[in-house]
Design a protein around this motif. Structure first.
Motif, PDB file in Angstrom:
ATOM      1  N   TYR B 102      25.334 -96.259 -13.210  1.00  0.00           N
ATOM      2  CA  TYR B 102      25.110 -95.190 -14.124  1.00  0.00           C
ATOM      3  C   TYR B 102      25.399 -95.839 -15.520  1.00  0.00           C
ATOM      4  O   TYR B 102      24.501 -95.560 -16.327  1.00  0.00           O
ATOM      5  N   ASP B 103      26.220 -96.560 -15.903  1.00  0.00           N
ATOM      6  CA  ASP B 103      26.735 -97.144 -17.069  1.00  0.00           C
ATOM      7  C   ASP B 103      25.539 -97.927 -17.404  1.00  0.00           C
ATOM      8  O   ASP B 103      25.139 -97.836 -18.593  1.00  0.00           O
ATOM      9  N   ARG B 107      22.687 -97.206 -20.616  1.00  0.00           N
ATOM     10  CA  ARG B 107      22.680 -98.112 -21.731  1.00  0.00           C
ATOM     11  C   ARG B 107      21.193 -98.655 -21.802  1.00  0.00           C
ATOM     12  O   ARG B 107      20.728 -98.747 -22.884  1.00  0.00           O
ATOM     13  N   ASN B 109      18.458 -97.098 -20.901  1.00  0.00           N
ATOM     14  CA  ASN B 109      17.693 -96.074 -21.341  1.00  0.00           C
ATOM     15  C   ASN B 109      17.754 -95.765 -22.727  1.00  0.00           C
ATOM     16  O   ASN B 109      16.847 -95.474 -23.665  1.00  0.00           O
ATOM     17  N   SER B 110      19.025 -95.970 -23.360  1.00  0.00           N
ATOM     18  CA  SER B 110      19.275 -95.720 -24.745  1.00  0.00           C
ATOM     19  C   SER B 110      18.930 -96.940 -25.627  1.00  0.00           C
ATOM     20  O   SER B 110      18.921 -96.780 -26.694  1.00  0.00           O
ATOM     21  N   GLU B 112      20.105 -99.847 -25.610  1.00  0.00           N
ATOM     22  CA  GLU B 112      21.200-100.774 -26.074  1.00  0.00           C
ATOM     23  C   GLU B 112      21.172-102.257 -25.585  1.00  0.00           C
ATOM     24  O   GLU B 112      21.483-103.122 -25.856  1.00  0.00           O
ATOM     25  N   ASN B 133      15.710 -91.283 -10.469  1.00  0.00           N
ATOM     26  CA  ASN B 133      16.003 -90.662 -11.765  1.00  0.00           C
ATOM     27  C   ASN B 133      15.597 -91.462 -12.828  1.00  0.00           C
ATOM     28  O   ASN B 133      15.244 -90.920 -14.098  1.00  0.00           O
ATOM     29  N   PHE B 134      15.963 -92.723 -12.856  1.00  0.00           N
ATOM     30  CA  PHE B 134      15.758 -93.607 -13.837  1.00  0.00           C
ATOM     31  C   PHE B 134      14.240 -94.252 -13.730  1.00  0.00           C
ATOM     32  O   PHE B 134      13.948 -95.289 -14.502  1.00  0.00           O
ATOM     33  N   ASP B 236      38.758-107.413 -19.802  1.00  0.00           N
ATOM     34  CA  ASP B 236      39.370-106.341 -20.625  1.00  0.00           C
ATOM     35  C   ASP B 236      40.547-105.884 -19.689  1.00  0.00           C
ATOM     36  O   ASP B 236      40.643-105.818 -18.487  1.00  0.00           O
ATOM     37  N   ALA B 251      40.611 -95.232 -10.546  1.00  0.00           N
ATOM     38  CA  ALA B 251      39.949 -94.585 -11.633  1.00  0.00           C
ATOM     39  C   ALA B 251      39.942 -95.141 -12.989  1.00  0.00           C
ATOM     40  O   ALA B 251      39.016 -95.268 -13.660  1.00  0.00           O
ATOM     41  N   ARG B 254      37.760 -98.336 -13.079  1.00  0.00           N
ATOM     42  CA  ARG B 254      36.305 -98.085 -13.168  1.00  0.00           C
ATOM     43  C   ARG B 254      35.674 -97.928 -14.600  1.00  0.00           C
ATOM     44  O   ARG B 254      34.719 -98.825 -14.996  1.00  0.00           O
ATOM     45  N   ASP B 255      36.599 -97.366 -15.523  1.00  0.00           N
ATOM     46  CA  ASP B 255      36.463 -97.303 -17.018  1.00  0.00           C
ATOM     47  C   ASP B 255      36.345 -98.884 -17.621  1.00  0.00           C
ATOM     48  O   ASP B 255      35.615 -99.403 -18.195  1.00  0.00           O
ATOM     49  N   LYS B 258      32.959-100.868 -16.070  1.00  0.00           N
ATOM     50  CA  LYS B 258      31.690-100.551 -16.565  1.00  0.00           C
ATOM     51  C   LYS B 258      31.655-101.185 -18.038  1.00  0.00           C
ATOM     52  O   LYS B 258      30.585-101.820 -18.355  1.00  0.00           O
ATOM     53  N   VAL B 259      32.519-101.081 -18.983  1.00  0.00           N
ATOM     54  CA  VAL B 259      32.624-102.041 -20.339  1.00  0.00           C
ATOM     55  C   VAL B 259      32.607-103.269 -20.151  1.00  0.00           C
ATOM     56  O   VAL B 259      31.908-103.984 -20.673  1.00  0.00           O
ATOM     57  N   ASN B 263      29.382-105.547 -21.142  1.00  0.00           N
ATOM     58  CA  ASN B 263      29.512-106.827 -22.379  1.00  0.00           C
ATOM     59  C   ASN B 263      28.931-108.027 -21.844  1.00  0.00           C
ATOM     60  O   ASN B 263      28.392-108.543 -22.483  1.00  0.00           O
TER      61      ASN B 263
ATOM     62  N   ARG C 107      31.445 -88.770 -13.734  1.00  0.00           N
ATOM     63  CA  ARG C 107      32.903 -88.501 -13.214  1.00  0.00           C
ATOM     64  C   ARG C 107      33.148 -87.247 -12.372  1.00  0.00           C
ATOM     65  O   ARG C 107      33.963 -87.234 -11.208  1.00  0.00           O
ATOM     66  N   GLU C 112      36.316 -87.047  -9.596  1.00  0.00           N
ATOM     67  CA  GLU C 112      37.512 -87.761 -10.739  1.00  0.00           C
ATOM     68  C   GLU C 112      37.993 -86.598 -11.594  1.00  0.00           C
ATOM     69  O   GLU C 112      38.996 -86.441 -11.876  1.00  0.00           O
ATOM     70  N   ASN C 133      19.208 -83.201 -13.023  1.00  0.00           N
ATOM     71  CA  ASN C 133      19.333 -84.249 -12.170  1.00  0.00           C
ATOM     72  C   ASN C 133      20.639 -84.001 -11.595  1.00  0.00           C
ATOM     73  O   ASN C 133      20.790 -84.373 -10.201  1.00  0.00           O
ATOM     74  N   ARG C 254      30.397 -95.735 -28.911  1.00  0.00           N
ATOM     75  CA  ARG C 254      29.838 -94.847 -27.844  1.00  0.00           C
ATOM     76  C   ARG C 254      30.822 -95.122 -26.788  1.00  0.00           C
ATOM     77  O   ARG C 254      31.147 -94.261 -25.935  1.00  0.00           O
ATOM     78  N   ASP C 255      31.341 -96.300 -26.338  1.00  0.00           N
ATOM     79  CA  ASP C 255      32.095 -96.735 -25.348  1.00  0.00           C
ATOM     80  C   ASP C 255      33.553 -95.865 -25.466  1.00  0.00           C
ATOM     81  O   ASP C 255      34.224 -95.539 -24.386  1.00  0.00           O
ATOM     82  N   LYS C 258      33.342 -92.130 -24.916  1.00  0.00           N
ATOM     83  CA  LYS C 258      33.057 -91.769 -23.670  1.00  0.00           C
ATOM     84  C   LYS C 258      34.552 -91.352 -23.049  1.00  0.00           C
ATOM     85  O   LYS C 258      34.859 -90.659 -22.256  1.00  0.00           O
ATOM     86  N   VAL C 259      35.302 -92.550 -23.201  1.00  0.00           N
ATOM     87  CA  VAL C 259      36.537 -92.849 -22.644  1.00  0.00           C
ATOM     88  C   VAL C 259      37.435 -91.903 -23.122  1.00  0.00           C
ATOM     89  O   VAL C 259      38.485 -91.133 -22.416  1.00  0.00           O
TER      90      VAL C 259
ATOM     91  N   ILE D 215      41.827-113.507 -22.130  1.00  0.00           N
ATOM     92  CA  ILE D 215      43.094-112.629 -22.640  1.00  0.00           C
ATOM     93  C   ILE D 215      44.108-113.513 -22.104  1.00  0.00           C
ATOM     94  O   ILE D 215      44.280-113.825 -20.688  1.00  0.00           O
ATOM     95  N   ARG D 239      43.824-111.209 -27.114  1.00  0.00           N
ATOM     96  CA  ARG D 239      42.541-111.790 -26.728  1.00  0.00           C
ATOM     97  C   ARG D 239      42.230-113.317 -27.229  1.00  0.00           C
ATOM     98  O   ARG D 239      43.211-113.454 -28.431  1.00  0.00           O
TER      99      ARG D 239
END
Lengths: 284, 284, 284, 284
Positions: B102-103, B107, B109-110, B112, B133-134, B236, B251, B254-255, B258-259, B263, C107, C112, C133, C254-255, C258-259, D215, D239
């Protein structure tokens, strides 16, 4: 062997980089570091370059003269050239808080800082014993409303006498006058105990507590005439919660202030900071 | 206008930078980005350079030919040259976890991400609806012990047919074979859900919980034959405490995943990563 | 088995904790979570407590009645009691940005979030396909200067009809009226794309760029009548440099958004936030 | 007024919290802080509680006796009770690195640490002058392979003579013997210069450099018989990039080590740490 560092900024134009690298090569230099940045909005070119010269006959003075006439004037550059032979001289201004002082002197002692500290100035004598322990001359120059002008003249006299390159306000609790700021433009580094531009001015930890922020910060910046509004060199933050009283914020903030100020000092002393439009370009 | 990106590494020697910038200038190019790094321990020179060419007659192919004979051979460079005309093509490999998928698609789609995603491969069909969907072609290639070789042949066929430049394992729960790794050296990006080299292998959040660490992390790296030991692109971390159960670590993780993966994908797609000695040099 | 969550605050007094724990024990409850905090400056006591009741005859309504007469009135408590049987209902308000929407729905889908999303309201219909969707009812309620009052009446009608507990403004680009704020006090969660109190109002990334900060942030807060000045629930930050254009700040931001918003939603939905003096106490 | 702090852990059972709060109330105490945690996997209950007693006749000794017979035995608790009258006594063990020493003594001087430092022990005398500046007794106890046992006997003698509560190894470059570890279980705090469990053992910055991590970290933990494997109290990270040489990692790491060790010392001295299953529960 000579090593020189060149900092340049000017309007962006084609072939700047090739012109500079050619100039260096023709002078017999070997480029060991090059970094560049273009501000696309303002169309300004920035460069930092380090070059080594092995020739016995190399003269930094001649190099500067030729650089000026052969390159800088053509491209209308603002430029600075430093020789690695000369360490920058830093004056420390302090008041009553000792944490940044201990931190900087500890790093100085351990060889982490590429600079000299000819003396410390304070408007109080509370911390004189620390200066003594580290064998650094300490000048107590009290400042009152009546004696402020006179005190600043004394400060300036010491600064000029010792050929000080830049000043660090390590929690110095006095407003620095325009006279000093003009003499040392982008050469006076302050540590402000907030995440600027939030909480400008006095008692930022109290304001942060009142606003209920979840993160506090510290900011090191060059001093300009407008309070806490100069170009930001370095910032860092730490997480807090509702359980932290103001005294906790102050204690946690001290750790931030130390590291942020030390990083800013290192960046400046290693000639890695360029200033324009009240912002910094930092080459790392 | 053409814009090309050059990545170079070779033994460090005097005058490399001037030689390269001269070569570009002679070809009529204007350097808009240059960054370089020297590993002083190994004495290896790295450079990333972007140059614009306005001439109608400029040919990337000719440029490469001349670069090779006039520069690369002299300095024994390893080099890559990319034209900005061509976006890199990325294949997504997934299994049952949808968060990285999804992440990345969000990105994508937008706008990025500077890349194309010709298709998604999965060993399960749980997430096919997301691909739909995408509007991205989805290939369900199941993998069992018995069919593993055959499945990989199918994968490779698709990759070659679509001229895929690099592969992203977005929590793809299968070991990739040496055959694929050799075909796509330093071109398969994985996301591992720990702060490598801590907690290599399966169930890193369980291991982190058991060890009682106060910080967990995620690591994106190129896949090599040794498990979770390839060159690290990005990492990270986030703070945890004794109050977090394993499900909380998962949980929170997961965040991070994604990031960190996003990156790494962006760095790779923008040709900002160089690999040597199982480490990365990242030009930002 | 019933599980209830109690949130209390009142003037600090001796024996509050023993009185409450005794009350729970007498009702046959077993305390499974207790946390408390005293604001020493204001002398205010805060508590969050979870208790399980196994008796068949336990009634949340009776419990509340007795709690009120036996405890709350004696100590002049402000209190809220929630039964775990009922998930909170959240309405999502959006406009044209999809990143927070995708993030929250992802989520939600993965289980979640401990809440229900009966519908999404938007003043534009650009993102209707995403709602579809994810199979969530979508109401397009356009807002113009002329129709603002009418639009808000429609919003309020939907909110009341679906017994919405709290509202999340996931980059909803309209000022919410006082009428809605009064109806949902400390129940409207906004995400602001700066590290408040820095850069209040429109275009905070542009302001951050102009000021030359080295760190940007995002802040989730309850909406009050004063713009971007409500109680802060959650903040987070990320490092930037002079090389980042405004578009880079927006992408990195944006990242964060979201979080930070997701964390605030989880804290609120799990009844872990208490508000007083325009600040939050957060029990984790 | 007396203030006592109680730390408890035991098998989780119904009504523990009410039983404890009742006991305190019956003794005339007012609970000013209560926090609790249940490890659902292991079914273990943990509690930290602070209570104030105003009675002239209150005796900590009597309180402990009654606590033991009336509560601790019933619930089979492991418990510790501290009176706020007595500050914990900390011994500092150092070798040649001065950064953690300066940092801790600076905080000690400024009143940030709620403890006493009766003496410093070092196996070298390089840093004796720092101890002198801060007016803290310094014992030089050299350690060689031949004298190790004898040296440890001297250390232990000093520790017992001064009734030392806990030991801090501020970059003490010797393996501590099992004899000392057994005598001071979960009372010897070490700072390890990596993000454990990554890079156990000697030269972690060199290993981090070789692995190419993005890191680096520092970890403060209780010393157990297994090297660098004891319960983790605090960790932090920063970092780094390919541009950082090993010496840069060491310099950046020093800043981490100072803050991480100081935080661990404060948590321990304020009786906020409980240990079980080689992990820590930290009440903040």
């Amino acid at each position: 062997m000579n090593k020189i560092t060149i900092l340049i900024h000017c309007k962006d134009k084609p072939n700047i980089i090739a012109s500079i690298t050619n100039f260096i090569a023709n002078k017999g230099g070997n480029i060991v570091y090059i970094d560049q940045y273009v501000d696309r909005e303002q169309d300004i070119f920035f460069m930092r370059l380090e070059s080594e010269f092995v020739s016995d006959t190399f003269s930094t003075l001649d190099f500067k003269t030729d650089f000026k006439s052969e390159l800088a004037e053509t491209f209308k550059m603002k430029w600075r050239i430093y020789s690695s032979e000369k360490k920058p001289k830093m004056a420390l201004f302090i008041s009553k808080y000792d944490h940044c002082l201990y931190d900087l002197l500890g790093r100085y002692n351990s060889g982490e800082l590429n600079l000299e500290i000819p003396f410390i100035i304070s408007n109080h004598n509370d911390l004189e014993h620390i200066a003594k322990n580290f064998n650094i001359p300490f000048y107590h120059i009290p400042v009152t409303k009546e004696t402020k002008k006179e005190a600043e003249d004394k400060q300036l006299e010491l600064l000029l006498e010792h050929k000080i390159d830049f000043i660090v306000l390590a929690r110095y609790m006095q407003i620095v006058s325009d006279k000093l700021i003009n003499q040392y433009q982008n050469k006076i580094i302050n540590i402000h105990h907030s995440f600027l531009p939030a909480f400008i001015g006095a008692k930022p930890y109290h304001s942060a507590y009142k606003r209920g922020v979840k993160i506090i910060g510290a900011t090191s910046h060059y001093v300009t005439e407008e309070l806490d509004a100069g170009p930001i060199i370095e910032q860092d933050v730490t997480r807090v919660s509702h359980t932290h009283a103001i005294s906790d914020l102050i204690a946690k903030g001290r750790d931030l202030e130390k590291v942020v100020l030390a990083n800013a000092v290192k960046l400046h002393a290693n000639r890695k900071v360029m200033v324009y439009n009240n912002k910094t370009v930092i080459f790392t």
